[in-house]
Scaffold this active site. Structure first.
Site, PDB file in Angstrom:
ATOM      1  CB  CYS A 109     -60.691  64.086 -14.796  1.00 51.13           C
ATOM      2  SG  CYS A 109     -61.695  64.694 -16.146  1.00 51.13           S
TER       3      CYS A 109
ATOM      4  CD  GLU B 219     -58.330  57.205 -14.154  1.00 57.34           C
ATOM      5  OE1 GLU B 219     -57.375  57.964 -14.410  1.00 57.34           O
ATOM      6  OE2 GLU B 219     -59.514  57.580 -14.236  1.00 57.34           O
TER       7      GLU B 219
ATOM      8  CG  HIS C 154     -59.927  59.861 -16.914  1.00 55.95           C
ATOM      9  ND1 HIS C 154     -60.629  59.406 -15.817  1.00 55.95           N
ATOM     10  CD2 HIS C 154     -60.637  60.900 -17.398  1.00 55.95           C
ATOM     11  CE1 HIS C 154     -61.714  60.126 -15.653  1.00 55.95           C
ATOM     12  NE2 HIS C 154     -61.751  61.049 -16.601  1.00 55.95           N
TER      13      HIS C 154
HETATM   14  N1  GLN Z   1     -66.948  66.791 -16.531  1.00 52.86           N
HETATM   15  C1  GLN Z   1     -66.609  66.330 -15.222  1.00 52.86           C
HETATM   16  C2  GLN Z   1     -66.808  67.417 -14.180  1.00 52.86           C
HETATM   17  O1  GLN Z   1     -66.959  68.539 -14.521  1.00 52.86           O
HETATM   18  C3  GLN Z   1     -65.185  65.840 -15.157  1.00 52.86           C
HETATM   19  C4  GLN Z   1     -65.012  64.724 -16.137  1.00 52.86           C
HETATM   20  C5  GLN Z   1     -64.125  63.611 -15.699  1.00 52.86           C
HETATM   21  O2  GLN Z   1     -63.768  63.476 -14.525  1.00 52.86           O
HETATM   22  N2  GLN Z   1     -63.843  62.759 -16.635  1.00 52.86           N
HETATM   23  O3  GLN Z   1     -66.801  67.126 -13.037  1.00 52.86           O
END
Ligand code: GLN
Length: 186
Positions: free
Chosen positions: A79, A171, A169
């Site tokens: 992410c 995890e 995610h």
């Molecule tokens: N929206 C976050 C970003 O742009 C990423 C979201 C996440 O890691 N769950 O950094």
């Protein structure tokens, strides 16, 4: 196997638990000193990429981490971690580690779909419960990038050499197959 998990911000504890369960030795990385040891692999967790990028810069970690990844250190970015790896962030925002030949779109699913879970195929792993939280997706990927998962026509997992990046995610589930897949890359 020694795994360094970046613990600057975000969902790092859950990655630590997952890798420990798989028998790896886990160390947290918060500052440059912590990064001076030898790691078999590192993890860039989910969270807020702008904040994480800022902290990496402030701690003097950005260049040494970039260098190590370029030299082949295996890295698992989830992410926000995927955003940190990207060479390009849509909208002209400054890239961070910029080691992976992908262009990412942040917060790409709009408000209604801020968070959702979707069973998906990720490389050789099928039926993986992917948890998306204000997730990015990969808008474009270079030739050397292997696409591992597509959800609703958007690339959400990819690998380039030593870099494994997921928009979701892994995890936050009890399914450790993608953590295992990362350990197999080492
Ligand atoms: N929206 C976050 C970003 O742009 C990423 C979201 C996440 O890691 N769950 O950094």
């Amino acid at each position: 196997m020694k795994i360094g998990v970046f613990a600057l911000q975000g969902a790092f504890i859950e990655h630590e638990r997952a890798f420990r369960e798989l028998g790896a030795e886990v160390t947290e990385i918060r500052c440059r000193d912590d990064f001076s040891g030898r790691f078999d692999g590192i993890v860039l967790p989910g969270g807020e990429s702008t904040v994480q990028g800022k902290l990496l810069r402030e701690e003097g970690l950005l260049s040494p981490v970039r260098e190590s990844v370029r030299e082949g250190l295996p890295v698992f970015g989830t992410c926000a971690g995927l955003i940190l790896l990207a060479k390009e962030i849509e909208g002209g925002e400054e890239a961070h580690l910029a080691t992976m030949d992908i262009c990412v779109k942040r917060n790409a699913y709009g408000r209604q779909l801020g968070s959702f879970v979707q069973k998906t195929v990720v490389g050789s792993v099928s039926n993986f419960p992917a948890v998306f939280i204000r997730a990015p997706y990969i808008e474009r990927a270079g030739e050397g990038v292997e696409i591992l998962s597509v959800v609703d026509g958007k690339i959400v997992a990819a690998r380039q050499k030593n870099m494994l990046a997921l928009a979701f995610h892994p995890e936050l589930t009890n399914d450790l197959r993608l953590h295992e897949a990362f350990l197999r890359m080492i």
